[in-house]
Write an enzyme that holds these catalytic residues in place. Structure first.
Site, short mmCIF file in Angstrom:
data_model
loop_
_atom_site.label_atom_id
_atom_site.label_comp_id
_atom_site.label_asym_id
_atom_site.label_seq_id
_atom_site.Cartn_x
_atom_site.Cartn_y
_atom_site.Cartn_z
N SER A 88 88.14 52.60 -29.03
CA SER A 88 88.17 52.24 -27.61
C SER A 88 89.24 53.03 -26.87
CB SER A 88 88.52 50.76 -27.43
OG SER A 88 87.63 49.95 -28.07
N HIS A 139 80.79 54.40 -28.56
CA HIS A 139 81.57 53.22 -28.19
C HIS A 139 80.67 52.05 -27.79
CE1 HIS A 139 84.66 51.12 -25.45
NE2 HIS A 139 84.93 50.84 -26.70
N GLU A 160 78.66 53.92 -24.91
CA GLU A 160 79.22 55.15 -24.35
C GLU A 160 79.19 56.23 -25.44
OE1 GLU A 160 82.40 53.73 -21.00
OE2 GLU A 160 83.03 53.49 -23.07
N ASN A 200 86.22 51.08 -19.63
CA ASN A 200 87.59 50.56 -19.65
C ASN A 200 88.47 51.23 -18.60
OD1 ASN A 200 87.20 48.59 -21.53
ND2 ASN A 200 87.70 49.89 -23.27
P1 NAD Z 1 88.48 43.96 -36.63
O1 NAD Z 1 89.92 43.80 -36.93
O2 NAD Z 1 87.68 42.77 -36.29
O3 NAD Z 1 87.77 44.66 -37.88
C1 NAD Z 1 88.26 45.80 -38.51
C2 NAD Z 1 87.78 45.80 -39.95
O4 NAD Z 1 88.07 47.07 -40.49
C3 NAD Z 1 88.50 44.77 -40.81
O5 NAD Z 1 87.53 43.99 -41.50
C4 NAD Z 1 89.33 45.60 -41.80
O6 NAD Z 1 89.41 45.02 -43.08
C5 NAD Z 1 88.54 46.89 -41.82
N1 NAD Z 1 89.32 48.07 -42.13
C6 NAD Z 1 90.51 48.48 -41.61
N2 NAD Z 1 90.86 49.67 -42.12
C7 NAD Z 1 89.87 50.05 -42.98
C8 NAD Z 1 89.66 51.20 -43.79
N3 NAD Z 1 90.53 52.20 -43.83
N4 NAD Z 1 88.54 51.24 -44.56
C9 NAD Z 1 87.64 50.23 -44.53
N5 NAD Z 1 87.80 49.12 -43.79
C10 NAD Z 1 88.89 49.04 -43.01
O7 NAD Z 1 88.39 45.06 -35.50
P2 NAD Z 1 87.23 45.27 -34.40
O8 NAD Z 1 87.52 44.43 -33.22
O9 NAD Z 1 85.91 45.18 -35.08
O10 NAD Z 1 87.52 46.78 -33.97
C11 NAD Z 1 87.15 47.86 -34.77
C12 NAD Z 1 87.13 49.13 -33.96
O11 NAD Z 1 86.23 48.97 -32.87
C13 NAD Z 1 88.46 49.52 -33.35
O12 NAD Z 1 88.56 50.91 -33.32
C14 NAD Z 1 88.36 48.96 -31.94
O13 NAD Z 1 89.19 49.65 -31.03
C15 NAD Z 1 86.91 49.22 -31.65
N6 NAD Z 1 86.31 48.37 -30.61
C16 NAD Z 1 86.57 47.04 -30.56
C17 NAD Z 1 85.96 46.26 -29.58
C18 NAD Z 1 86.17 44.77 -29.53
O14 NAD Z 1 85.82 44.16 -28.50
N7 NAD Z 1 86.69 44.14 -30.54
C19 NAD Z 1 85.10 46.86 -28.65
C20 NAD Z 1 84.83 48.23 -28.74
C21 NAD Z 1 85.45 48.97 -29.73
#
Ligand code: NAD
Length: 504
Positions: A122, A143, A155, A193
């Site tokens: 993001s 995204h 995106e 964003n």
């Molecule tokens: P989250 O914390 O819910 O999930 C992340 C997962 O990744 C966890 O289960 C963790 O164990 C795993 N993980 C971390 N490092 C790892 C690795 N090296 N190898 C394998 N697994 C690994 O996070 P999220 O909210 O799902 O966000 C994930 C990504 O998506 C981020 O880059 C975030 O910026 C992006 N994002 C989030 C949102 C949102 O609303 N939450 C929206 C758009 C984008």
């Protein structure tokens, strides 16, 4: 590479986003291999996807057989090497450059050279994530929004070295799974964003200036401008800590351009631990998940203003005043006992009073940008306004059952100021070529749920009037935050739609 070459998909990271992405692709018929460094997270994601599919069956959105088949397409991988056969990996791991770069390097060692790596980042630069790869041209930003299956926008972001053909491939892939792609440049916050900052930052500025309360600002945005939520309801929904840090991050990434300036209010709120719904209290209190809004102030008892002098207002305002039961003062100057009604656009009541020689004690401002036919009206009390006159104006404008919000004096009042900030930022995004005008509006409509995209909003309220609001704000506050975007200024001056692209 066309989408027909994408047969198997790997998803790494099985948290909030990874599980939604997995669900979307298995539903659309793609085999998905899901990996998380935590086996428990993967297992929970599988249960979650199964529950989501079950719910869709219960709602009649898919058949039991299709749900079973979709779940059958999902496999869990304990080891990253189990992804070696896929054509595309979408990562949704922790939002850290080192973690994402390390993951992509390991994947490059495993996958076929023509495989594609997509990042759901993001806030990181896609170009920077790709820079750690041997084949940065195979890396793309993809995204999604939460919850992925329901938020139909994606995106698609090319880094500096991304193969342009991949942008087409990912746009096609998005449509193939029933989502709407927009193409964004690799800039802070991409489109959604970035465009979404104005609602928050201008809301904060109004609250900081004590123009109106958080709930009044939200109410005006909802009931006058047709937004689903105002800035403070949104802060509470997403978490003041989460949205506050996005506001600060985008501001830093744009080198503290005053357009993106946040407010000390955010840090104070975060320090207090009142983070929004998740803590039961934020800008509002919550009873469970139910928001507790302050009660509507009662309409004060008493008489209507005898006579009303309407100055510099849209033609429908005098007619409204008469319909509501007050007599119009049609003199060249207000009679000694008349209530003076002004409708500042890009100005404040104090400026209008000073310019016209009106007595502020009996002057009241009214918001005019949104017309007067809606169920809410916004009145503005200038410094020195007489309380009896404010009450009389409240009674008058509530006379047909409309609700009335009364604010302190401010250049651009409340809702016109926020709308102008949203339009201006959308124009700036267009000016910088971050996305095509229609994609900007599509992104904001779908991704943020606004009643229209920023350019469409500008066209709806009139680019000239938006420009007038911004020029007034810039001149009267001296704050460069309000400088009009060149995109807006040129189109407003020429009477063109804000959706018209540049000539070249
Ligand atoms: P989250 O914390 O819910 O999930 C992340 C997962 O990744 C966890 O289960 C963790 O164990 C795993 N993980 C971390 N490092 C790892 C690795 N090296 N190898 C394998 N697994 C690994 O996070 P999220 O909210 O799902 O966000 C994930 C990504 O998506 C981020 O880059 C975030 O910026 C992006 N994002 C989030 C949102 C949102 O609303 N939450 C929206 C758009 C984008």
């Amino acid at each position: 590479m066309g989408i027909e070459r994408i047969r198997g998909i790997g998803v790494v990271g099985a948290g909030t986003m990874g599980r939604g992405i997995g669900q979307l692709f298995v539903q659309a018929g793609y085999p998905v291999v899901l990996h998380d460094m935590s086996a428990q997270a993967s297992a929970e994601a599988r249960d979650f996807i199964a529950a989501m599919l079950r719910r869709r069956v219960e709602k009649g959105e898919m058949t039991q057989a299709d749900a079973m088949a979709a779940l059958g397409r999902l496999s869990l991988a304990d080891d990253l090497t189990d992804l070696s056969g896929v054509d595309l990996v979408i990562e949704a791991v922790a939002e850290r450059l080192d973690v994402k770069q390390d993951l992509f390097r390991r994947l490059e060692d495993l996958l076929r050279p023509e495989a594609i790596l997509a990042t759901n980042t993001s806030s990181l630069m896609v170009t920077a994530i790709a820079a750690g790869c041997r084949r940065p041209e195979r890396v793309v930003g993809y995204h999604f929004f939460n919850p992925v299956p329901l938020m139909r926008l994606i995106e698609v972001i090319g880094g500096e070295r991304t193969d342009p053909e991949l942008i087409r491939t990912f746009s096609d892939l998005s449509r193939a799974v029933g989502h709407e792609p927009i193409v964004s440049a690799d800039t802070p916050g991409f489109v959604v964003n970035h465009a979404g900052r104005a609602l928050y930052t201008e809301g904060l500025q109004l609250l900081q200036d004590r123009v109106a309360s958080a709930s009044d600002i939200d109410t005006l945005l909802r009931e006058m401008a047709g937004f689903r939520m105002g800035p403070f309801e949104l802060f509470d929904l997403t978490g003041i800590d989460v949205s506050g840090s996005v506001v600060e991050s985008i501001s830093a990434q744009y080198f503290r351009d005053p357009r993106y300036r946040s407010s000390p209010i955010v840090r104070r709120r975060v320090a207090s631990g009142m983070l929004g719904r998740k803590t039961g209290r934020g800008f509002y209190r919550y009873d469970g998940q139910k928001i507790q809004r302050p009660a509507e102030p009662p309409v004060p008892e008493g008489r209507l203003p005898e006579r009303v002098f309407v100055a510099d207002a849209p033609p429908e305002l005098p007619a409204l005043v008469e319909r509501l039961g007050a007599q119009l003062d049609t003199g060249f100057v207000p009679a000694a006992d008349s209530l003076i009604l002004v409708a500042p656009l890009g100005s404040d009541c104090a400026t209008v009073c000073a310019e016209k020689g009106f007595d502020p004690a009996r002057t009241i401002g009214i918001e005019s940008l949104f017309g007067f036919s809606g169920g809410r009206r916004c009145l503005v009390a200038p410094v020195g306004a007489d309380r009896h006159r404010i009450d009389a104006a409240h009674r008058l404008f509530a006379g047909d059952g409309a609700k009335v919000t009364i604010c302190n004096d401010s250049v651009g009042l409340v809702a016109q100021r926020i709308i102008a900030a949203i339009v201006n930022l959308g124009c700036e995004i267009a000016q910088q070529g971050i996305a095509a005008p229609t994609d900007i509006d599509k992104a904001v409509r779908i991704g943020l749920g606004y009643p229209a995209g920023p350019l469409g909003l500008g066209d709806h309220y009139g680019a000239r009037r938006i420009l007038q609001v911004l020029e007034g704000l810039q001149a009267l506050t001296g704050d460069p935050r309000y400088r009009p975007s060149g995109w807006l200024r040129r189109r407003a001056r020429l009477g063109l739609s804000l959706l018209v692209a540049d000539a070249l």
